[in-house]
Design a protein around this motif. Sequence first.
Motif, PDB file in Angstrom:
ATOM      1  N   ARG A  35    -104.622 105.847 -40.595  1.00 53.12           N
ATOM      2  CA  ARG A  35    -104.172 104.815 -41.526  1.00 53.12           C
ATOM      3  C   ARG A  35    -102.949 105.258 -42.316  1.00 53.12           C
ATOM      4  O   ARG A  35    -102.259 104.426 -42.918  1.00 53.12           O
ATOM      5  N   ARG A  36    -102.677 106.540 -42.319  1.00 52.10           N
ATOM      6  CA  ARG A  36    -101.481 107.051 -43.000  1.00 52.10           C
ATOM      7  C   ARG A  36    -100.301 107.204 -42.043  1.00 52.10           C
ATOM      8  O   ARG A  36     -99.158 107.284 -42.494  1.00 52.10           O
ATOM      9  N   HIS A  37    -100.570 107.290 -40.759  1.00 51.60           N
ATOM     10  CA  HIS A  37     -99.494 107.561 -39.796  1.00 51.60           C
ATOM     11  C   HIS A  37     -99.508 106.565 -38.634  1.00 51.60           C
ATOM     12  O   HIS A  37     -99.006 106.884 -37.558  1.00 51.60           O
ATOM     13  N   TRP A  38    -100.045 105.365 -38.852  1.00 49.96           N
ATOM     14  CA  TRP A  38    -100.201 104.427 -37.742  1.00 49.96           C
ATOM     15  C   TRP A  38     -98.867 103.977 -37.162  1.00 49.96           C
ATOM     16  O   TRP A  38     -98.775 103.674 -35.965  1.00 49.96           O
ATOM     17  N   THR A  39     -97.810 103.966 -37.980  1.00 46.10           N
ATOM     18  CA  THR A  39     -96.524 103.529 -37.455  1.00 46.10           C
ATOM     19  C   THR A  39     -95.978 104.489 -36.411  1.00 46.10           C
ATOM     20  O   THR A  39     -95.229 104.084 -35.513  1.00 46.10           O
ATOM     21  N   ALA A  40     -96.355 105.770 -36.514  1.00 42.92           N
ATOM     22  CA  ALA A  40     -95.858 106.762 -35.553  1.00 42.92           C
ATOM     23  C   ALA A  40     -96.453 106.551 -34.170  1.00 42.92           C
ATOM     24  O   ALA A  40     -95.884 107.000 -33.171  1.00 42.92           O
ATOM     25  N   SER A  41     -97.607 105.887 -34.099  1.00 42.92           N
ATOM     26  CA  SER A  41     -98.258 105.669 -32.810  1.00 42.92           C
ATOM     27  C   SER A  41     -98.427 104.185 -32.515  1.00 42.92           C
ATOM     28  O   SER A  41     -99.328 103.785 -31.803  1.00 42.92           O
TER      29      SER A  41
END
Length: 274
Positions: A35-41
């Motif tokens: 939920r903190r890094h969802w944009t990266a994946s």
Amino acid sequence: MTATLDRPTAAATGSVVGAWRAVWLRVEGRWTWYRRHWTASLLASGLQPVLFLAAMGIGFGSQVRPGPLTDGVPYLAYVAPTILVSGLITVGVTEAGLPVLSGFKWKQDYWAVASSPVSSGQLFGAELVWIALRLTFGAAVYLVVAAVAGGWTSAGALLVPPIAILAGVACAAPVMAFAATTKGDGHVFAAVNRFVVMPMTLFAGTFFPVERLPLPVRPLAWISPLWHGNELVRGAALGGLRWWPALGHLAVLVALLVVGIALGRRAFQRRLVV
């Protein structure tokens, strides 16, 4: 025990919590990071099948007239269900490859988990559940986008996401088992995608009927899990799904999943339990 790069000094304590509780503890940890890094994946999470739909269903499909080869429907409606299956299988296999190997070899967080009250089998189950949740997210996004684009022609389209998720998880489970036995740097997973996943995507009925292939190579398509998934989702979305063939296709996917789970649990235990 002497520590090595691939086998830290950690010994499993065994499971002292409930199986589902242990699984969800691991999934919760995955979600906290995601939920903190969802944009990266984001691409792997849901956009890959959508991009294929735009390129093949809308772009290339605008040049294809409805006819016998498309079951009389627009090409977009013909490929919309199968693009989701191939996309989720691709994502599932990718998530089950290098990321799982990394848990053993580079990040080594699997060793920490195995030294906690979570058993190796529960860890495997948690990783598979997390992959299933990732695929579910991607399927939900795709279902809405395809509906807006006009890719669905009947309410049977609601059956497409669960079938596609089953196919993706069924392919991910044995790849996870293979990743747990891999000792190298993971270059083999590039070969898996290039020589297994990509040919399945192209020649297992995703974009055109398998009957258009030369007769000698058709059995290669028939034994692929993608073909079984494609037959199920296309029959569900376009109608004409017959029960007995459908049960056969479903049995193949379930059998692949069950075998993959058995092999994966065993491989995780052999590598983690010391």
